[in-house]
Design a protein around this motif. Structure first.
Motif, short mmCIF file in Angstrom:
data_model
loop_
_atom_site.label_atom_id
_atom_site.label_comp_id
_atom_site.label_asym_id
_atom_site.label_seq_id
_atom_site.Cartn_x
_atom_site.Cartn_y
_atom_site.Cartn_z
N LEU A 1 0.82 -1.21 0.00
CA LEU A 1 0.00 0.00 0.00
C LEU A 1 0.86 1.27 0.00
O LEU A 1 0.48 2.28 -0.60
N ALA A 2 2.02 1.22 0.65
CA ALA A 2 2.93 2.37 0.63
C ALA A 2 3.40 2.63 -0.80
O ALA A 2 3.50 3.79 -1.23
N GLN A 3 3.68 1.56 -1.54
CA GLN A 3 4.06 1.71 -2.95
C GLN A 3 2.93 2.38 -3.73
O GLN A 3 3.16 3.26 -4.56
N GLU A 4 1.70 1.98 -3.43
CA GLU A 4 0.52 2.59 -4.07
C GLU A 4 0.44 4.08 -3.73
O GLU A 4 0.13 4.91 -4.59
N VAL A 5 0.70 4.43 -2.48
CA VAL A 5 0.68 5.83 -2.06
C VAL A 5 1.67 6.64 -2.88
O VAL A 5 1.33 7.69 -3.44
N PHE A 6 2.91 6.16 -2.97
CA PHE A 6 3.92 6.92 -3.70
C PHE A 6 3.67 6.93 -5.20
O PHE A 6 4.00 7.91 -5.88
N LEU A 7 3.03 5.91 -5.71
CA LEU A 7 2.63 5.92 -7.12
C LEU A 7 1.59 7.02 -7.35
O LEU A 7 1.68 7.78 -8.32
N ARG A 8 0.65 7.15 -6.42
CA ARG A 8 -0.35 8.22 -6.54
C ARG A 8 0.28 9.60 -6.40
O ARG A 8 -0.12 10.53 -7.09
N VAL A 9 1.24 9.72 -5.50
CA VAL A 9 1.94 10.99 -5.35
C VAL A 9 2.63 11.35 -6.66
O VAL A 9 2.52 12.49 -7.14
N TYR A 10 3.32 10.41 -7.25
CA TYR A 10 4.04 10.65 -8.50
C TYR A 10 3.07 11.04 -9.62
O TYR A 10 3.32 11.99 -10.36
N ALA B 1 1.74 14.59 -9.22
CA ALA B 1 2.74 15.66 -9.16
C ALA B 1 2.36 16.84 -10.05
O ALA B 1 2.55 17.99 -9.66
N GLY B 2 1.82 16.57 -11.21
CA GLY B 2 1.46 17.64 -12.13
C GLY B 2 0.39 18.57 -11.62
O GLY B 2 0.33 19.74 -11.98
N SER B 3 -0.46 18.08 -10.72
CA SER B 3 -1.54 18.92 -10.20
C SER B 3 -1.27 19.37 -8.75
O SER B 3 -2.12 20.00 -8.14
N TYR B 4 -0.09 19.06 -8.24
CA TYR B 4 0.24 19.42 -6.85
C TYR B 4 0.30 20.93 -6.69
O TYR B 4 0.90 21.64 -7.49
N LYS B 5 -0.35 21.40 -5.61
CA LYS B 5 -0.32 22.82 -5.25
C LYS B 5 0.11 22.89 -3.79
O LYS B 5 -0.55 22.31 -2.92
N PRO B 6 1.18 23.61 -3.50
CA PRO B 6 1.68 23.66 -2.12
C PRO B 6 0.84 24.56 -1.21
O PRO B 6 1.29 25.59 -0.72
N GLU B 7 -0.41 24.15 -0.97
CA GLU B 7 -1.32 24.94 -0.14
C GLU B 7 -1.20 24.55 1.34
O GLU B 7 -1.61 25.30 2.20
N ALA B 8 -0.70 23.39 1.61
CA ALA B 8 -0.51 22.91 2.99
C ALA B 8 0.84 22.21 3.05
O ALA B 8 1.53 22.08 2.04
N LYS B 9 1.19 21.74 4.24
CA LYS B 9 2.44 20.99 4.36
C LYS B 9 2.37 19.77 3.45
O LYS B 9 1.33 19.14 3.31
N PHE B 10 3.50 19.42 2.86
CA PHE B 10 3.56 18.24 2.01
C PHE B 10 3.16 17.00 2.78
O PHE B 10 2.42 16.15 2.29
N SER B 11 3.64 16.88 4.03
CA SER B 11 3.34 15.67 4.81
C SER B 11 1.84 15.53 5.07
O SER B 11 1.33 14.42 5.12
N THR B 12 1.14 16.64 5.23
CA THR B 12 -0.32 16.58 5.41
C THR B 12 -0.97 15.97 4.18
O THR B 12 -1.83 15.08 4.29
N TRP B 13 -0.55 16.42 3.01
CA TRP B 13 -1.08 15.91 1.75
C TRP B 13 -0.72 14.44 1.58
O TRP B 13 -1.56 13.62 1.23
N LEU B 14 0.53 14.10 1.87
CA LEU B 14 1.00 12.72 1.74
C LEU B 14 0.22 11.77 2.65
O LEU B 14 -0.23 10.71 2.21
N TYR B 15 0.04 12.16 3.90
CA TYR B 15 -0.66 11.29 4.84
C TYR B 15 -2.16 11.22 4.54
O TYR B 15 -2.81 10.23 4.85
N ARG B 16 -2.71 12.23 3.91
CA ARG B 16 -4.10 12.16 3.48
C ARG B 16 -4.24 11.10 2.38
O ARG B 16 -5.19 10.32 2.37
N ILE B 17 -3.29 11.08 1.47
CA ILE B 17 -3.30 10.04 0.43
C ILE B 17 -3.15 8.67 1.07
O ILE B 17 -3.87 7.73 0.72
N ALA B 18 -2.23 8.55 2.03
CA ALA B 18 -2.03 7.26 2.72
C ALA B 18 -3.29 6.83 3.45
O ALA B 18 -3.65 5.64 3.44
N THR B 19 -3.99 7.78 4.07
CA THR B 19 -5.25 7.45 4.75
C THR B 19 -6.28 6.96 3.75
O THR B 19 -6.95 5.94 3.99
#
Length: 127
Positions: free
Chosen positions: A47-56, A59-77
């Motif tokens: 599932l962690a691999q899936e999370v990082f695949l989704r992050v990758y 990437a094209g639509s990423y907007k730094p509106e909040a901390k990166f870790s908040t966004w990352l852990y939301r995807i993981a959740t």
């Protein structure tokens, strides 16, 4: 040392090395976080691999509106909850107790309510 947001913005512009650095920084934490949902190392790593695949892929639509870790852990959740929901009919009571707490705490709770309480507990713990 670049910030996570800087690395993600570099990833957005095509720098795969920046993405590799993000993975190096956060992979273990994401696996450990997902483990709280799955209770299996192998499933957590998948599932962690899936999370990082989704992050990758995002990437094209990423907007730094909040901390990166908040966004990352939301995807993981989201990935974790989707996994839990997809296997909710195959979960033993022992596993449910270990993962979400005491299933007998409220007799009328649905699996979605239990999952929501678990997610809220994790969010509050992190805060």
């Amino acid at each position: 040392m670049d910030s996570d947001i800087d690395l993600m913005l570099r990833t957005k512009s095509g720098d795969d090395g920046a993405f590799s650095e993000l993975m190096t920084r956060h992979y273990k934490g994401i696996v450990n976080y997902i483990y709280r949902f799955t209770n299996t190392k192998e499933n957590s790593e998948d599932l962690a691999q899936e999370v990082f695949l989704r992050v990758y892929r995002s990437a094209g639509s990423y907007k730094p509106e909040a901390k990166f870790s908040t966004w990352l852990y939301r995807i993981a959740t989201n990935v974790s909850l989707t996994n839990v929901k997809s296997r909710k009919n195959n979960v033993s009571l022992d596993e449910m107790s270990e993962t979400w707490g005491d299933p007998g705490a409220a007799e009328e709770d649905t699996s979605e309510e239990i999952t929501y309480r678990k997610e809220m507990k994790d969010v509050l713990h992190k805060a």
